[in-house]
Design an enzyme around this catalytic site. Structure first.
Site, PDB file in Angstrom:
ATOM      1  CG  ASP A 130      -1.886  -3.827  -4.381  1.00  0.00           C
ATOM      2  OD1 ASP A 130      -1.158  -4.202  -5.670  1.00  0.00           O
ATOM      3  OD2 ASP A 130      -1.753  -4.172  -3.233  1.00  0.00           O
ATOM      4  CE1 TYR A 138      -8.535  -6.399   6.039  1.00  0.00           C
ATOM      5  CE2 TYR A 138      -6.840  -7.786   5.044  1.00  0.00           C
ATOM      6  CZ  TYR A 138      -7.172  -6.401   5.384  1.00  0.00           C
ATOM      7  OH  TYR A 138      -6.466  -5.354   5.464  1.00  0.00           O
ATOM      8  CE  LYS A 164      -6.773  -2.311   8.492  1.00  0.00           C
ATOM      9  NZ  LYS A 164      -7.972  -2.812   8.672  1.00  0.00           N
TER      10      LYS A 164
HETATM   11  C1  F6R Z   1      -0.838  -4.974   4.210  1.00  0.00           C
HETATM   12  C2  F6R Z   1      -0.401  -5.822   3.321  1.00  0.00           C
HETATM   13  C3  F6R Z   1       0.598  -6.923   3.689  1.00  0.00           C
HETATM   14  C4  F6R Z   1       0.023  -8.349   3.439  1.00  0.00           C
HETATM   15  C5  F6R Z   1       1.144  -9.429   3.717  1.00  0.00           C
HETATM   16  C6  F6R Z   1       0.723 -10.680   3.674  1.00  0.00           C
HETATM   17  O1  F6R Z   1      -1.813  -4.245   3.835  1.00  0.00           O
HETATM   18  O2  F6R Z   1      -0.484  -5.774   2.212  1.00  0.00           O
HETATM   19  O3  F6R Z   1       1.125  -6.673   5.033  1.00  0.00           O
HETATM   20  O4  F6R Z   1      -0.875  -8.239   4.195  1.00  0.00           O
HETATM   21  O5  F6R Z   1       2.400  -9.262   2.970  1.00  0.00           O
HETATM   22  O6  F6R Z   1       0.018 -11.082   2.341  1.00  0.00           O
HETATM   23  P1  F6R Z   1      -0.113 -12.180   1.677  1.00  0.00           P
HETATM   24  O7  F6R Z   1      -1.266 -12.797   2.485  1.00  0.00           O
HETATM   25  O8  F6R Z   1      -0.625 -12.016   0.237  1.00  0.00           O
HETATM   26  O9  F6R Z   1       1.104 -13.196   1.655  1.00  0.00           O
HETATM   27 MG    MG Z   2      -1.086  -0.980  -0.752  1.00  0.00          MG
END
Ligand code: F6R
Ligand code: MG
Length: 371
Positions: free
Chosen positions: A11, A233, A236
């Site tokens: 990613d 973290y 995932k």
């Molecule tokens: C789950 C994922 C998204 C982010 C969520 C918050 O794997 O990628 O659900 O965790 O959009 O993202 P931030 O903290 O970057 O705003």
């Molecule tokens: Mg992803």
């Protein structure tokens, strides 16, 4: 002569938010891989995406963990990251956790599934690409493909499958592995892999006596754990898998059949929720509702005798999976109604890297003994 199939994914920026890969990143990666093909590093390639993950699917003759191939993939991700930064994409370069490539992409952020195989007369394979979930999401479907006769009729009626398979299972926490034989150790295997955040299937091998050598994998799953790598973290791992099919292995339809049941996986919003995994064609691999629900794409290939990737066929682009998608939507609605409550939200042990420790700390002195 052996051919290696490598799926390397990362990613490196979402569009918008964490939902999907921008087409310019795909183009940039395609250019990098076309150059590598010209230079002879790889035989063939295809660039796909699943949600916000850019997927490099490659064939070559350099074996697994090749510094050439991994280095080239790393460079492709770096170049695409430049474009992601120019476009201001979200989380540009997020999975490139190290500054410089040092010989092997493992432990550097991207996820990898690779297998070196002796091509059969005809080699049908499926690559699976998941978004918004973790490697353990493959435990149930891989088990069903290679060990569950209610899924795979061939385990009962194909004499060459009847002997069963060998499962290599990793203990993610202790960095140990064990090989279990099916059908004789099915219950032991399930005792482990049912705990899918701790024990993950890494590879499946044939047994002695199968027409494929017992040392050649017939399935392999990416198991890199981002939060262990980064020390905190960072999302995932959104795993990938390669599965060989037919002729003494699960038939194509037996490889896909487990996904007719949208089982619960963890991931989804903020990597912190349980939800159904929805089998989708690539054009639906853009998780939007509550950043989900988690998706899985299946691409079908034949590997030509020279190692060319003949495909992809977008295997879940089939009304036969409409029911699974519908079911996934019903489960999505049902799980969402729980809001911040378990078991929609993950249990505490899996929330270690979120705000929860902070909340507990803040309330620490307000906790008092119960008489
Ligand atoms: C789950 C994922 C998204 C982010 C969520 C918050 O794997 O990628 O659900 O965790 O959009 O993202 P931030 O903290 O970057 O705003
Ligand atoms: Mg992803």
């Amino acid at each position: 002569e052996k051919i290696t199939i490598s799926v390397i994914k990362a990613d490196i920026g979402g569009w918008p938010g964490h939902s999907r890969v921008h087409p310019q990143l795909i183009e940039t990666a395609e250019e990098a891989l076309a150059k590598a093909k010209e230079e002879g590093t790889i035989i063939d390639f295809y660039v796909a995406y699943a949600g916000d993950d850019l997927q490099l699917i490659m064939t070559h003759k350099k074996g697994v963990d090749s510094p050439d191939v991994h280095g080239m993939a790393w460079k492709a991700f770096e170049e695409a990251t430049k474009v992601a930064k120019e476009l201001g994409l979200y989380g540009a370069g997020q999975d490139l956790l190290k500054d410089a490539f040092s010989g092997n992409i493992r432990g550097m952020g991207p996820g990898i599934a690779e297998m070196e195989i002796t091509l059969r007369k005809s080699e049908p394979i499926v690559t699976f690409h998941m978004d918004k979930t973790e490697p353990g999401a493959f435990n149930l479907p891989i088990f069903r493909m290679f060990a569950d006769p209610f899924n795979t009729a061939g385990l009962v009626i194909d004499p060459s499958m009847h002997i069963g398979f060998r499962f290599e299972v990793w203990d993610i926490l202790k960095h140990k592995r064990v090989i279990l034989n099916t059908p004789e150790e099915v219950y032991d295997l399930l005792a482990l892999i049912g705990a899918k955040s701790r024990y993950v299937i890494k590879r499946v091998f044939p047994k002695e006596g199968h027409k494929i050598s017992k040392d050649e994998p017939v399935a392999v799953i990416s198991t890199e754990k981002l939060y262990e790598i980064a020390g905190e973290y960072v999302g995932k791992d959104d795993p990938v898998a390669i599965v060989r099919a037919q002729s003494g292995l699960p038939a194509l339809g037996e490889v896909l059949e487990p996904f007719a049941f949208p089982h619960l996986v963890s991931g989804w919003m903020r990597g912190s929720h349980n939800g159904p995994i929805m089998p989708v064609p690539m054009h639906y691999a853009n998780p939007t509702r509550f950043d989900g629900p988690p998706r899985v794409v299946a691409l079908g290939w034949q590997i030509s005798p020279e190692g060319k990737l003949v495909g992809p066929v977008d295997l879940f682009d089939d009304p036969a999976f409409d029911y699974a998608r519908q079911k996934a939507l019903e489960i999505t609605e049902y799980m969402r109604r729980h809001g911040p409550f378990e078991p929609h939200r993950l249990p505490l042990e899996d929330m270690e890297y979120t705000t929860l420790p902070g909340v507990l700390k803040k309330l620490e002195e307000r906790f008092e003994d119960i008489e």
